[in-house]
Design an enzyme around this catalytic site. Structure first.
Site, PDB file in Angstrom:
ATOM      1  N   VAL B  17      25.095  37.860  44.377  1.00  0.00           N
ATOM      2  CA  VAL B  17      25.444  38.178  42.986  1.00  0.00           C
ATOM      3  C   VAL B  17      24.204  38.572  42.197  1.00  0.00           C
ATOM      4  O   VAL B  17      24.198  39.577  41.481  1.00  0.00           O
ATOM      5  CB  VAL B  17      26.162  36.986  42.310  1.00  0.00           C
ATOM      6  CG1 VAL B  17      26.446  37.302  40.841  1.00  0.00           C
ATOM      7  CG2 VAL B  17      27.441  36.642  43.050  1.00  0.00           C
ATOM      8  N   ILE B 138      37.921  39.212  37.289  1.00  0.00           N
ATOM      9  CA  ILE B 138      39.128  39.234  36.460  1.00  0.00           C
ATOM     10  C   ILE B 138      38.838  38.582  35.115  1.00  0.00           C
ATOM     11  O   ILE B 138      38.455  37.417  35.063  1.00  0.00           O
ATOM     12  CB  ILE B 138      40.292  38.485  37.138  1.00  0.00           C
ATOM     13  CG1 ILE B 138      40.482  38.974  38.574  1.00  0.00           C
ATOM     14  CG2 ILE B 138      41.561  38.646  36.320  1.00  0.00           C
ATOM     15  CD1 ILE B 138      41.487  38.142  39.360  1.00  0.00           C
ATOM     16  N   GLY B 189      33.596  37.320  57.238  1.00  0.00           N
ATOM     17  CA  GLY B 189      32.761  37.001  56.083  1.00  0.00           C
ATOM     18  C   GLY B 189      33.541  36.498  54.876  1.00  0.00           C
ATOM     19  O   GLY B 189      32.975  36.313  53.795  1.00  0.00           O
ATOM     20  N   ASP B 203      36.906  24.269  45.459  1.00  0.00           N
ATOM     21  CA  ASP B 203      36.594  25.449  44.658  1.00  0.00           C
ATOM     22  C   ASP B 203      37.725  25.750  43.672  1.00  0.00           C
ATOM     23  O   ASP B 203      37.485  25.953  42.473  1.00  0.00           O
ATOM     24  CB  ASP B 203      36.371  26.646  45.608  1.00  0.00           C
ATOM     25  CG  ASP B 203      36.165  27.952  44.867  1.00  0.00           C
ATOM     26  OD1 ASP B 203      35.016  28.230  44.490  1.00  0.00           O
ATOM     27  OD2 ASP B 203      37.143  28.680  44.658  1.00  0.00           O
ATOM     28  N   LYS B 207      37.971  25.498  39.348  1.00  0.00           N
ATOM     29  CA  LYS B 207      38.479  26.567  38.499  1.00  0.00           C
ATOM     30  C   LYS B 207      39.679  26.080  37.681  1.00  0.00           C
ATOM     31  O   LYS B 207      39.826  26.429  36.503  1.00  0.00           O
ATOM     32  CB  LYS B 207      38.857  27.764  39.361  1.00  0.00           C
ATOM     33  CG  LYS B 207      37.623  28.422  39.994  1.00  0.00           C
ATOM     34  CD  LYS B 207      37.998  29.348  41.141  1.00  0.00           C
ATOM     35  CE  LYS B 207      36.781  30.053  41.721  1.00  0.00           C
ATOM     36  NZ  LYS B 207      37.089  30.771  42.979  1.00  0.00           N
ATOM     37  N   GLY B 306      32.901  38.148  45.529  1.00  0.00           N
ATOM     38  CA  GLY B 306      32.094  39.277  45.959  1.00  0.00           C
ATOM     39  C   GLY B 306      30.980  39.547  44.969  1.00  0.00           C
ATOM     40  O   GLY B 306      31.098  39.239  43.781  1.00  0.00           O
TER      41      GLY B 306
END
Lengths: 454, 454
Positions: B17, B138, B189, B203, B207, B306
């Site tokens: 990132v 998003i 990946g 995870d 969120k 990503g």
């Protein structure tokens, strides 16, 4: 923590949206105060017919003198939900001059004259917000202006008019014709008595102008938007789309040219593959795809109209404008620094689906294919279908590649050819169709529709 | 118009990132400057391994001393893309103390300790933004915090972890088992070498905590989130879901209780109908439904992870933080005024799909149905299916209503019962399952899965 001075808010218009805005301001006042940091006080509501019954709207706030209301001088925010160009433009200008920020749901005005309104707001140090002008409750303007402020948007593609989507969805699911589907939309309240703004694409074009301007940081007005409505979409077009694994939607499409030096904005019916997420947007819902360089493909979906959804968008803007007033600041204003020009429709690169009525005799396909080649338009597929008796058997529905146009139809009577092109400039596609019309063997062009979303 | 003083930005972390953030800041500098109103100057990049090759990252900006970097005192914004709790928490705190706003992609830290970070940011008059912490590119946090600031959100339901969605999508489309699908996700990946954070739901739970706090204007930490991963989802579960016209997704669900006095947040695998828009979210994509009182049902869809998508979200926040710095203001801070408590999982009202291995003899269904009735859990449908020979013919796959539990299985061997309940508190459903396990005739509980999205 809580400031005691209430923020004074005036409302211009109290129809379906205005009544809902009033209801939320009065019933959710504690929540709004907590989120803003100070309470909201409704200072007045300008209406044309003060005697109409409006449940939950305090009668003592109603006035027919909108001009006097926006001239009070003590207003923090003016919410405009009247619509149309005048007298609204003058009222908004007056509100700015008297120090009020403006929240508007007025797509027509913003698409016609957004730049000068933004300039006036900046001059007077106030905000101009209009999330409700595009796609009802769906957050689109704020995500484009803020969330994607560090990204490069290349394309916005969406269904931004619920009425036309309802009509096309009806035609698709029931096989109804356009008039029949429109009648049903009118009966159910999805279409207005005069549906022109929706069915001729004016409403969607205004939204496309607003979205394109924000997405590409330039100025786009409704006059820059190529516009075709759906009044000429036939049941046969919908059936043809189905044969291709597609459905027909009225799309608003805003694109940055591949060389990055111009943009385009257009509204027209188009075939999109059933596998595309927009194909499954049903009824009066709206959905918008945004393609950005880093973010990739984003989709925003929700109710695109209606009193409560539109009020939700208005209230979000109202909270933002009020917060800014409290902090004695303003949000990000217009961003039109790229000054990218808007190219005409002829420069748009797209695909065509063309249905031709042709003479059923040798050499027709060769002739047709030659015309495409002359205009540098590459053919993807050709489907040929006999109309007269004795035809339509084995060639019916058979899609065939047309390498060089060497195909040959059976002799006698009339047949139809359905050609789907590869991507080409719209001007070349139009010129191809014009040339096809001059061929003796082409009896008529039954339909032309663009193919998008692939 | 343009201010000449550049805004100084430091970057903590330069992995996938961070490299992308650096690339955009350096290659899109003119656009960013125009949108912010002043240029951005990258003041330094803190990394652990300064000698690693990072294409496009200016080597002279690299430092291993992150603490010294955030203590410079001249930074406007610190972008944190390291992840994890420490040393990041201390670095962010130090950045605040030295007057820098912070943009973070750190869901774990925000879900663990968001309240104190927000308080510190407010104390020092700086911003804390973290759009990238939830669902990648998003826009979700900004729409929830701002666009819906005047609305009342009742439910957030979404797919917020791309790794698990990839695995479940694989299992659904290929019939693969969990391990096989995980292996493929790792090879491609989509899953990390240690997939625990994803497959055990940590995870997604982080969120969910962040989303619930913002949606309901209260405080929710990851410890408040009921969490079940997908490691126990079997190919048989997926097959059962298909029989019901459903698919299995790992969902994050945040709900306001019907009485409005509490909220719940949970992450677990669930069956959702194929007709639900979330059912068609493929591969590593994310999608989140937001249900609000006025807005209705909104959906936000896009790439959930990503380098580039996450960088897009980081850059949007960076532009906002920079604009605020220039205007000497801050954006809206934490909104936790409702102080709504988080109820335990037992209070959640949901539906169960339960597969039981039962003795194939008379009265079993009656016994089972009685247990449900004793716990006030109403049965929607029962499907009974023989396992031994001689069974499974006409009863196979036949869904039957079970009014009062008067059903009767054929004698001999073993059979399976699939029960789908109506909505009931999760505690009652759990107690029902516990009681079923004590029945002699119930040989085992093959699977339990919640049914959502109806």
């Amino acid at each position: 923590m809580m400031r005691t001075r209430p923020l004074k808010v005036a409302l211009l218009g109290c129809g379906v949206v205005g009544s809902e805005v009033t209801r939320i301001i009065t019933t959710q006042s504690a929540d709004l105060a907590a989120r803003i940091g100070a309470p909201i006080e409704l200072a007045g509501i300008a209406v044309r017919r003060p005697n109409r019954v409006r449940e939950g709207v305090p009668a003592e706030l109603l006035t027919t003198d909108a001009t006097a209301l926006v001239k009070r001088g003590d207003l923090d925010v003016v919410v405009e939900v009247i619509g149309g160009i005048e007298p609204v433009r003058t009222l908004i200008t007056t509100a700015f001059e008297h120090g009020a920020s403006v929240v508007s749901a007025n797509k027509a005005l913003l698409a016609a004259d957004g730049a000068s309104l933004h300039a006036q707001a900046a001059e007077h140090g106030v905000d101009l917000y209009y999330e409700a002008a595009v796609a009802g409750a769906i957050p689109l303007i704020r995500p484009l202006r803020e969330s994607l402020a560090g990204d490069k948007v290349n394309r916005v593609l969406g269904i931004v008019n619920g009425t036309t989507n309802f009509i096309l969805d009806k035609m698709d699911t029931t096989g109804a014709g356009y008039s029949e589907a429109l009648d049903e939309a009118t009966a159910l309240g999805y279409a207005e008595a005069d549906p022109t703004a929706d069915v001729e694409g004016f409403d969607a074009a205004a939204k496309a102008a607003i979205l394109a301007g924000i997405a590409f940081h330039t100025r786009v007005t409704i006059d820059d938007v190529h516009r075709e409505g759906l009044t000429e979409v036939t049941a046969a077009d919908i059936a043809s789309a189905k044969k291709m694994g597609c459905t027909v939607k009225l799309l608003a499409i805003c694109e940055r040219a591949r060389d990055g030096r111009s943009v385009t904005a257009r509204v027209h019916p188009a075939m999109i593959p059933l596998s595309h997420p927009l194909a499954s947007v049903r009824g009066a819902y709206n959905a918008v795809f945004v393609e950005a360089e880093a973010a990739g493909r984003l989709m925003f979906y929700g109710p695109g109209a209606g009193g409560a959804p539109t009020a939700s968008a208005v209230l979000g803007d109202l909270v933002a404008a009020c917060r800014n007033k409290l902090a004695a600041t303003t949000g990000a204003g217009e961003s039109a620094y790229t000054q990218l020009p808007v190219s005409p429709m002829g420069d748009v690169v797209t695909r065509y689906h063309i249905s031709l009525d042709v003479a059923d005799k040798p050499g027709v396909l060769a002739q047709v294919a030659t015309v495409f080649a002359e205009h540098d338009v590459s053919i993807d597929t050709v489907r040929q279908q006999g109309r007269s008796q004795g035809l339509g058997g084995d060639t019916n529905d058979g899609a065939a590649d047309a390498p060089g146009g060497a195909g040959r139809l059976r002799e006698g009577g009339e047949a139809s050819l359905v050609v789907v092109t590869h991507r080409a400039p719209d001007a070349a596609l139009s010129a191809t169709v014009a040339s096809l019309r001059t061929l003796d063997t082409v009896r008529g062009v039954a339909s032309i529709m663009r193919v998008e979303g692939e």
